[in-house]
Write a protein that holds these residues in place. Structure first.
Motif, PDB file in Angstrom:
ATOM      1  N   GLY B 490       0.829  29.663 -32.716  1.00  0.00           N
ATOM      2  CA  GLY B 490       2.138  29.238 -33.024  1.00  0.00           C
ATOM      3  C   GLY B 490       2.158  27.949 -33.874  1.00  0.00           C
ATOM      4  O   GLY B 490       3.307  27.556 -34.325  1.00  0.00           O
ATOM      5  N   THR B 491       1.045  27.687 -34.256  1.00  0.00           N
ATOM      6  CA  THR B 491       1.034  26.558 -35.321  1.00  0.00           C
ATOM      7  C   THR B 491       0.824  26.990 -36.661  1.00  0.00           C
ATOM      8  O   THR B 491       0.695  28.345 -36.705  1.00  0.00           O
ATOM      9  CB  THR B 491      -0.308  25.470 -35.030  1.00  0.00           C
ATOM     10  N   VAL B 492       0.953  26.076 -37.487  1.00  0.00           N
ATOM     11  CA  VAL B 492       1.065  26.541 -38.893  1.00  0.00           C
ATOM     12  C   VAL B 492       0.004  25.674 -39.909  1.00  0.00           C
ATOM     13  O   VAL B 492       0.073  24.577 -39.696  1.00  0.00           O
ATOM     14  CB  VAL B 492       2.584  26.535 -39.455  1.00  0.00           C
ATOM     15  N   THR B 493      -0.182  26.275 -40.905  1.00  0.00           N
ATOM     16  CA  THR B 493      -1.255  25.767 -41.973  1.00  0.00           C
ATOM     17  C   THR B 493      -0.295  25.913 -43.214  1.00  0.00           C
ATOM     18  O   THR B 493      -0.118  26.953 -43.784  1.00  0.00           O
ATOM     19  CB  THR B 493      -2.737  26.245 -41.828  1.00  0.00           C
ATOM     20  N   ILE B 512       9.397  19.716 -44.306  1.00  0.00           N
ATOM     21  CA  ILE B 512      10.152  20.655 -44.775  1.00  0.00           C
ATOM     22  C   ILE B 512       9.816  21.954 -44.315  1.00  0.00           C
ATOM     23  O   ILE B 512      10.411  22.843 -43.867  1.00  0.00           O
ATOM     24  CB  ILE B 512       9.954  20.728 -46.527  1.00  0.00           C
ATOM     25  N   VAL B 513       8.445  22.205 -44.126  1.00  0.00           N
ATOM     26  CA  VAL B 513       7.883  23.317 -43.646  1.00  0.00           C
ATOM     27  C   VAL B 513       8.539  23.587 -42.007  1.00  0.00           C
ATOM     28  O   VAL B 513       8.929  24.746 -41.559  1.00  0.00           O
ATOM     29  CB  VAL B 513       6.281  23.671 -43.691  1.00  0.00           C
ATOM     30  N   ALA B 514       7.975  22.487 -41.370  1.00  0.00           N
ATOM     31  CA  ALA B 514       8.508  22.360 -39.918  1.00  0.00           C
ATOM     32  C   ALA B 514      10.223  22.775 -39.645  1.00  0.00           C
ATOM     33  O   ALA B 514      10.368  23.529 -38.899  1.00  0.00           O
ATOM     34  CB  ALA B 514       8.024  21.412 -39.283  1.00  0.00           C
ATOM     35  N   GLU B 515      11.012  21.935 -40.520  1.00  0.00           N
ATOM     36  CA  GLU B 515      12.087  22.484 -40.647  1.00  0.00           C
ATOM     37  C   GLU B 515      12.679  23.583 -40.813  1.00  0.00           C
ATOM     38  O   GLU B 515      13.442  24.245 -40.015  1.00  0.00           O
ATOM     39  CB  GLU B 515      12.904  21.437 -41.500  1.00  0.00           C
ATOM     40  N   GLU B 516      12.084  24.338 -41.800  1.00  0.00           N
ATOM     41  CA  GLU B 516      12.530  25.618 -42.348  1.00  0.00           C
ATOM     42  C   GLU B 516      12.252  26.624 -41.280  1.00  0.00           C
ATOM     43  O   GLU B 516      13.121  27.548 -41.050  1.00  0.00           O
ATOM     44  CB  GLU B 516      11.551  26.067 -43.668  1.00  0.00           C
ATOM     45  N   ILE B 517      11.097  26.673 -40.532  1.00  0.00           N
ATOM     46  CA  ILE B 517      10.484  27.627 -39.537  1.00  0.00           C
ATOM     47  C   ILE B 517      11.102  27.334 -38.235  1.00  0.00           C
ATOM     48  O   ILE B 517      11.539  28.210 -37.527  1.00  0.00           O
ATOM     49  CB  ILE B 517       9.029  27.355 -39.412  1.00  0.00           C
ATOM     50  N   GLY B 518      11.449  25.971 -38.027  1.00  0.00           N
ATOM     51  CA  GLY B 518      12.097  25.764 -36.578  1.00  0.00           C
ATOM     52  C   GLY B 518      10.900  25.226 -35.623  1.00  0.00           C
ATOM     53  O   GLY B 518      11.145  25.570 -34.617  1.00  0.00           O
ATOM     54  N   ILE B 519       9.966  24.604 -36.017  1.00  0.00           N
ATOM     55  CA  ILE B 519       8.977  24.060 -35.089  1.00  0.00           C
ATOM     56  C   ILE B 519       8.734  22.439 -35.372  1.00  0.00           C
ATOM     57  O   ILE B 519       9.256  22.088 -36.203  1.00  0.00           O
ATOM     58  CB  ILE B 519       7.669  24.786 -35.560  1.00  0.00           C
ATOM     59  N   PRO B 520       8.206  22.034 -34.397  1.00  0.00           N
ATOM     60  CA  PRO B 520       7.801  20.624 -34.423  1.00  0.00           C
ATOM     61  C   PRO B 520       7.024  20.201 -35.813  1.00  0.00           C
ATOM     62  O   PRO B 520       6.271  20.963 -35.977  1.00  0.00           O
ATOM     63  CB  PRO B 520       7.061  20.116 -33.102  1.00  0.00           C
ATOM     64  N   SER B 522       4.636  18.244 -35.618  1.00  0.00           N
ATOM     65  CA  SER B 522       3.091  18.213 -35.053  1.00  0.00           C
ATOM     66  C   SER B 522       2.568  19.539 -35.031  1.00  0.00           C
ATOM     67  O   SER B 522       1.308  19.676 -35.054  1.00  0.00           O
ATOM     68  CB  SER B 522       3.170  17.633 -33.695  1.00  0.00           C
ATOM     69  N   ALA B 523       3.347  20.733 -35.359  1.00  0.00           N
ATOM     70  CA  ALA B 523       2.587  21.995 -35.321  1.00  0.00           C
ATOM     71  C   ALA B 523       2.304  22.310 -36.932  1.00  0.00           C
ATOM     72  O   ALA B 523       1.898  23.527 -36.947  1.00  0.00           O
ATOM     73  CB  ALA B 523       3.893  22.951 -34.945  1.00  0.00           C
ATOM     74  N   VAL B 524       2.443  21.392 -37.760  1.00  0.00           N
ATOM     75  CA  VAL B 524       2.207  21.790 -39.175  1.00  0.00           C
ATOM     76  C   VAL B 524       0.816  21.229 -39.821  1.00  0.00           C
ATOM     77  O   VAL B 524       0.870  19.828 -39.420  1.00  0.00           O
ATOM     78  CB  VAL B 524       3.421  21.367 -40.225  1.00  0.00           C
ATOM     79  N   GLN B 525      -0.132  21.610 -40.232  1.00  0.00           N
ATOM     80  CA  GLN B 525      -1.261  20.925 -40.858  1.00  0.00           C
ATOM     81  C   GLN B 525      -1.180  21.146 -41.976  1.00  0.00           C
ATOM     82  O   GLN B 525      -0.691  22.354 -42.516  1.00  0.00           O
ATOM     83  CB  GLN B 525      -2.699  21.356 -40.011  1.00  0.00           C
ATOM     84  N   VAL B 526      -1.765  20.319 -42.951  1.00  0.00           N
ATOM     85  CA  VAL B 526      -1.468  20.434 -44.313  1.00  0.00           C
ATOM     86  C   VAL B 526      -2.971  20.399 -45.065  1.00  0.00           C
ATOM     87  O   VAL B 526      -3.817  19.541 -44.696  1.00  0.00           O
ATOM     88  CB  VAL B 526      -0.704  19.576 -45.266  1.00  0.00           C
ATOM     89  N   VAL B 527      -3.273  21.524 -45.917  1.00  0.00           N
ATOM     90  CA  VAL B 527      -4.719  21.660 -46.675  1.00  0.00           C
ATOM     91  C   VAL B 527      -4.307  21.397 -48.184  1.00  0.00           C
ATOM     92  O   VAL B 527      -3.228  21.798 -48.630  1.00  0.00           O
ATOM     93  CB  VAL B 527      -5.264  23.082 -46.126  1.00  0.00           C
ATOM     94  N   THR B 528      -4.870  20.374 -48.478  1.00  0.00           N
ATOM     95  CA  THR B 528      -4.539  19.889 -49.861  1.00  0.00           C
ATOM     96  C   THR B 528      -5.855  19.620 -50.830  1.00  0.00           C
ATOM     97  O   THR B 528      -7.027  19.456 -50.125  1.00  0.00           O
ATOM     98  CB  THR B 528      -3.758  18.694 -50.080  1.00  0.00           C
ATOM     99  N   ALA B 557       8.014  29.073 -46.240  1.00  0.00           N
ATOM    100  CA  ALA B 557       7.853  28.866 -44.786  1.00  0.00           C
ATOM    101  C   ALA B 557       9.027  29.678 -44.488  1.00  0.00           C
ATOM    102  O   ALA B 557       9.064  30.379 -43.228  1.00  0.00           O
ATOM    103  CB  ALA B 557       8.546  27.454 -44.360  1.00  0.00           C
ATOM    104  N   ALA B 558      10.056  29.830 -45.473  1.00  0.00           N
ATOM    105  CA  ALA B 558      11.188  30.944 -44.815  1.00  0.00           C
ATOM    106  C   ALA B 558      10.680  32.344 -44.769  1.00  0.00           C
ATOM    107  O   ALA B 558      11.163  33.039 -43.890  1.00  0.00           O
ATOM    108  CB  ALA B 558      12.224  30.817 -46.032  1.00  0.00           C
ATOM    109  N   GLU B 559       9.773  32.619 -45.615  1.00  0.00           N
ATOM    110  CA  GLU B 559       9.051  34.024 -45.464  1.00  0.00           C
ATOM    111  C   GLU B 559       8.262  34.197 -44.240  1.00  0.00           C
ATOM    112  O   GLU B 559       8.433  35.158 -43.510  1.00  0.00           O
ATOM    113  CB  GLU B 559       8.164  34.292 -46.661  1.00  0.00           C
ATOM    114  N   VAL B 560       7.679  33.137 -43.867  1.00  0.00           N
ATOM    115  CA  VAL B 560       6.786  33.204 -42.420  1.00  0.00           C
ATOM    116  C   VAL B 560       7.901  33.437 -41.331  1.00  0.00           C
ATOM    117  O   VAL B 560       7.695  34.023 -40.432  1.00  0.00           O
ATOM    118  CB  VAL B 560       6.181  31.764 -42.218  1.00  0.00           C
TER     119      VAL B 560
END
Lengths: 287, 776
Positions: B490-493, B512-520, B522-528, B557-560
């Motif tokens: 349930g986490t997101v990268t 933005i990703v957390a907001e769009e999906i509806g997750i906290p 802390s559930a988003v990790q970013v790879v850059t 994120a909307a697509e996910v």
């Protein structure tokens, strides 16, 4: 950074002997805040660095109402800045030290190092000259004492002879009715070299200005006394017109240069303004 | 996997009722812990087995042909592994700034040339076992120059007898054909004017002064693939230009950017050391790291364009601007870099901010034998709005209108044509001015300064305004991309190509990703920052990272979210459009049924989870952010020193994603702007082109001790349909309006109009004396 040889003498005698043996390429290292930058920037050619921090007895700081203030070559700027006696009795020195570099720099830099670097713009020198401070010097032939005022011979140059090391500073005790001030003019509040620095030390005494010494930084090849300005004020009741006259005299005694920091004309103007303001502050001060 | 692109639709704007759970909150930034603990890896931290140290020999003459370079003594030095001169490197003309074939840059640089065009240009490079040996080797390289006549000012460069710095077929020493913008009828406009003002404005030469000096490390593997760690804002552009110049395919160049210590636009350019480091590593078969000294960031870095602006405007008695005529001449330095882009953006900015139907604008950039002027926060607009907003103040006084009121009457509004030829969205500028007037109680503040008794220290209030585009469109057709992957817990990268030069952009994108999906959050990790892994990105510049990269992340994120709901629908026995995700729980709207997102995506009975991936691609057009800055100053009339006592910046960002990070951008811009206006100037010796203050000892940036209190106000007055949740850029804006605000405040304090920057204490004092003399 060009390579250099590193030494840790354990005594003044050893340090002095090393300095004699190694010659002009040897430099003393205490705080290192100037020295290392100068080596890195290739402003100074150094083949040997002598760290004097292993020599005992150079980090003492003491104040006595009868004897005055004494501190050793390893006493940092930050220690002077935060010392209760200095803050109370030598506000000009306290102000000057608090304007040197940044807190990080002051935690390492020593006041004696600032003096020995002999920069005309060094912040700590004008208040020490104004306060008639003297330096203790250890050399191959023994100890001697030199007034801070007489220590400098040019930018970066001093009266130190081969093998001589400044071991400490002595500042006479303040008079009961003393007033002291230091004003630095720079383009920002920290990490700044003075474009002009003015220090005043006076004794109001009975006349309102029984004794006065004014020292100017960054406006001549060395920090200087503004003796004509002092003479105008000494023993006189100071009013605005007299003060303006003295400020004018101080301007005329300065011989500043123009560089990327400020023009000579502007520096001279600031000597006038800051002398007037510094004397004003010193007259108001209540020890 | 699907690709969605939804440019300029209204559906990503908040409806005013939407409750945000992550966006708009100052969550703990993803990079804070690593930065404060020192764990963050910068390019200068790269240590590799067998690492060599590269150094560059720089010219000590401003314009000359290289007759000979003797490197034999350097090569003979123990520990030296390679020395490169112009004879040893590919001779390929490149753009210097990696926006190949865009209108913003000029193709006029070689890696090393047989000629130098400015003092400090690289002429040779060394790789050695230690930095000390490399430095020693530089001293052993002997360069024989044949001096050429040199020019250090635009005026000299335009003289008939001036040397030609580049032979590009244009008028003498012009970097590019003039930028000409004409609308309406200027002559008619001036004929209708009740007041005409014409002034010349002179621009100083500030530098970005980023904390992290330019640095890169290069390593080639056994298959002929280059990995380069570099402090750059434009990793994919670096990949492209390096591949082309080195003659390898793009998939054999991997650019890695982890943490960065700032760039401010200048690190969009490709610098000589990046090519040379790659070539030294290839020749020696060992990894090589090259890092600028602070001095080199001045000598070989990029400056803001200095120059002159002649501005003439006509005004009606009611303040209406009837005509605007401007001639802008910028000093491009020795190479083109971003001169075309900066000149275009700065010149076209004068079509707007304050409405005027009749404009005649011409901008030029001229080569001189001085350090290269390039991209720098504010990108030409700092210069032109300084002129415009100073003249507005003067016009207000002459017309007897309050300066803020004159700006309000002329402020650009919704539907007006913006500099990019797009219609402006919303009344952002008006909102900023009005809010600021209330905040500082403008009328009372100005009345107080007008009534102050004569004294040594005099106070004044001033206002400055600005607008700046998010994205470099239409100069550069841009594109941002993002990939969002759902993990089986349930986490997101989030994979993004946008560089993190210290702005907190990666945190904003994660929000933005957390907001769009509806997750906290802390559930988003970013790879850059790894061109082998993250999707293509044009780079971090033009205030577009959150605007463009954020929108791409939102689309992905909307697509996910769509795919997750598709999987959840049968489990909840509801249509996907009836489902909502809040805090990682999927709810059936209007019913008491829910399931956690984790349950939906986790493996079932040993079967692997479905691969849920969203890809977002976004090509923005343009949006504009607005600001009004209010500054109070105190002038010491005996020393000429100007102290900024307080600043109230009001910015319209459409929608703020991370309030503290946005405010940080604004405060930082104000700090740089105070420096530009009062103390920062990179000074060139006009007799020989040598830099006179290439260090922080004599190049004076304001420090924390010099900063006044700043009361930052962020408005969401004019959300943009192109940005994520209506968000617009904030990076460039804060450096623009502060200069005019301070300069106008100085006038309010002492009645002297300065028309240049920086304004030094000495100049203030001299002007005060001249005024006194005049009065007497």
């Amino acid at each position: 950074m060009r390579p250099f040889e590193y030494h840790e003498p354990k005594s003044l005698a050893e340090a002095s002997a090393l300095l004699c043996a190694l010659g002009a390429g040897a430099s003393i290292f205490a705080g290192g805040t100037d020295l290392l930058v100068e080596i890195k920037e290739e402003l100074r050619s150094v083949s040997h660095v002598l760290n004097i921090k292993k020599i005992e007895g150079l980090d003492a700081l003491s104040f006595d109402k009868a004897e005055g203030l004494s501190f050793g070559a390893l006493v940092t700027a930050r220690r002077i800045e935060t010392d209760a006696a200095v803050l109370r009795h030598y506000p000009n020195l306290a102000t000057a030290v608090s304007l040197l570099g940044s807190i990080q720099v002051r935690n390492r830099a020593t006041v004696v190092g600032n003096i020995c670097r002999a920069s005309p713009s060094a912040d700590t020198i004008p208040p020490l000259i104004a306060d008639a401070a003297t330096l203790s010097i250890h050399g191959p032939t023994g100890e001697r004492s030199v007034a801070v005022e007489d220590f400098f011979t040019g930018p970066g140059r001093t009266v130190l002879k081969a093998g001589e090391i400044v071991t400490g500073v002595h500042v006479p005790p303040p008079a009961a009715t003393s007033g002291k001030a230091y004003i630095k003019h720079g383009r920002r509040k920290a990490m700044e070299l003075a474009t002009v620095g003015v220090a005043v030390s006076l004794d109001r005494g009975r006349s309102g200005c029984d004794e006065i010494r004014i020292a100017l930084g960054a406006v001549a090849a060395t920090p200087i006394r503004a003796r004509k300005a002092e003479a105008l004020l000494r023993g006189r009741a100071i009013d605005p017109a007299l003060l303006a006259e003295a400020a004018e005299a101080a301007m005329n005694e300065s011989t500043p240069i123009s560089n990327v920091r400020a023009s000579a004309a502007y520096r001279r103007d600031m000597v006038g303004v800051l002398t007037r303001r510094a004397v004003g502050i010193a007259l108001e001060a209540r020890p | 996997m699907t690709i969605h692109q939804k440019p300029h639709t209204q559906d990503n704007l908040e409806d005013g009722k939407r409750q945000f759970s992550v966006v708009g909150k100052s969550v703990r930034r993803t990079d804070t812990f690593e930065k404060v603990t020192g764990l963050g890896k910068y390019s200068g931290d790269i240590e590799l087995p067998g690492l060599l140290y590269g150094k560059m020999k720089r010219s000590d003459i401003a314009h000359a042909l290289i007759k000979n370079i003797d490197v034999s003594k350097a090569l003979a030095l123990k520990g030296v592994k390679a020395v490169l001169t112009h004879r040893d490197v590919p001779r390929i003309l490149h753009y210097g700034s990696p926006h190949p074939r865009s209108a913003s840059c000029t193709r006029d640089q070689y890696i090393l040339d047989d000629r130098v065009r400015y003092w400090g240009e690289g002429v040779a490079a060394v790789a050695a076992e230690s930095e000390e040996i490399a430095e020693e080797a530089l001293r052993l390289i002997h360069v024989e120059y044949e001096p050429l006549p040199a020019v250090f000012t635009v005026a000299d460069a335009l003289k008939p007898e001036a040397p030609l710095i580049h032979d590009n077929g244009l008028d003498k020493n012009n970097v590019m054909p003039p930028v000409v913008i004409r609308r309406g009828d200027v002559e008619k406009g001036f004929a209708e004017a009740d007041l005409i003002l014409e002034n010349e404005y002179v621009l100083g030469r500030p530098v970005p002064g980023y904390m992290e000096p330019n640095v890169c490390a290069c390593q080639w593997d056994g298959n002929g693939k280059l990995t380069i760690w570099s402090s750059t804002q434009t990793a994919f552009m670096v990949r492209g230009i390096l591949a082309e110049v080195l003659g390898v395919p793009y998939n054999k160049v991997r650019v890695i950017v982890d943490h960065m210590g700032g760039g401010f636009g200048a690190k969009q350019d490709l610098f000589q050391h990046e090519f040379l480091c790659a070539l030294l590593a290839r020749q020696t078969g060992r990894p090589v790291r090259m890092e600028f000294t602070r001095k080199e960031t001045f000598l070989g870095g990029r400056t803001r364009h200095s120059g002159k602006i002649r501005l003439k405007q006509g005004f009606k008695a009611d303040g209406t601007i009837t005509a605007r005529h401007a001639r802008i001449v910028l000093d491009g330095g020795a190479y083109g870099s971003h001169s075309p882009g900066v000149t275009t953006v700065g010149t076209s900015a004068l079509t707007s901010l304050y409405r005027c139907e009749n404009v005649d604008l011409e901008g030029r950039a001229i080569y001189t034998n001085t350090p290269i002027a390039g991209a720098f926060r504010g990108y030409g607009v700092v210069q032109t709005y300084f002129a415009l907003d100073l003249q507005m103040d003067e016009a207000a006084e002459r017309l007897g209108i309050d300066p803020a009121e004159l700006r309000l009457r002329n402020a650009v509004r919704t539907g007006d044509l913006a500099p990019s030829d797009h219609p402006v969205v919303g009344h952002g500028l008006e909102a900023c001015i009005r809010r600021g007037l209330d905040e500082v109680d403008w009328k009372a503040a100005r009345a107080a300064t007008a009534a102050q008794p004569g004294g040594v220290k005099r106070r004044g209030w001033g206002i400055g305004c600005e607008m700046h585009g998010s994205s470099a469109y239409p100069g550069i057709k841009e594109q941002g991309n993002a990939i969002v992957k759902m993990n089986e817990d349930g986490t997101v990268t989030l994979l993004t190509g946008t560089a993190g030069l210290g702005t907190g952009a990666h945190t904003a994108l994660s929000q933005i990703v957390a907001e769009e999906i509806g997750i906290p959050f802390s559930a988003v990790q970013v790879v850059t920052g790894d061109t082998d892994i993250v999707p293509w990105d044009i780079g971090a510049f033009a205030s577009h990272t959150t605007y463009m990269g954020g929108r791409a992340a939102q689309i992905a994120a909307a697509e996910v979210r769509r795919q997750v709901l598709e999987q959840a629908a049968p489990l909840l026995e509801a249509a996907p459009e009836k489902l909502a995700i809040r805090e990682g729980i999927i709810h059936v709207e209007g019913a008491n049924r829910s399931i956690s997102l984790k349950e939906v995506v986790s493996p079932k009975r040993g079967m692997p989870a479905a691969q849920i991936v969203g890809v977002g691609t976004y090509s923005p057009t343009k949006s504009y952010s607005f600001a009004a800055h209010f500054a109070e100053v105190e002038v010491d009339t005996e020393t000429g020193e100007v102290a900024v006592l307080q600043v109230v910046p009001v910015h319209d960002l459409g929608k703020v994603i991370h309030p503290i990070a946005a405010a940080g951008q604004i405060e930082g811009g104000i700090q740089q702007g105070i420096g530009h206006t009062l103390s920062e100037d990179y000074v060139i010796d006009l007799t020989n082109g040598r830099s006179l203050n290439p260090s922080f000892v004599d190049y004076k940036m304001p420090l924390s001790m010099d900063m006044p209190p700043i009361r930052t106000i962020i408005l969401e007055a004019a959300p943009d349909p192109g940005g994520p949740f209506g968000a617009k850029g904030v990076g460039e804006d804060p450096i623009i309006a502060i200069g005019p605000a301070i300069t106008n405040a100085i006038y309010d304090a002492i009645g002297i109009r300065f028309r240049h920057y920086p304004i030094t204490p000495e100049q203030v004092l001299n002007a005060l004396r001249a005024k006194q003399k005049e009065a007497a």
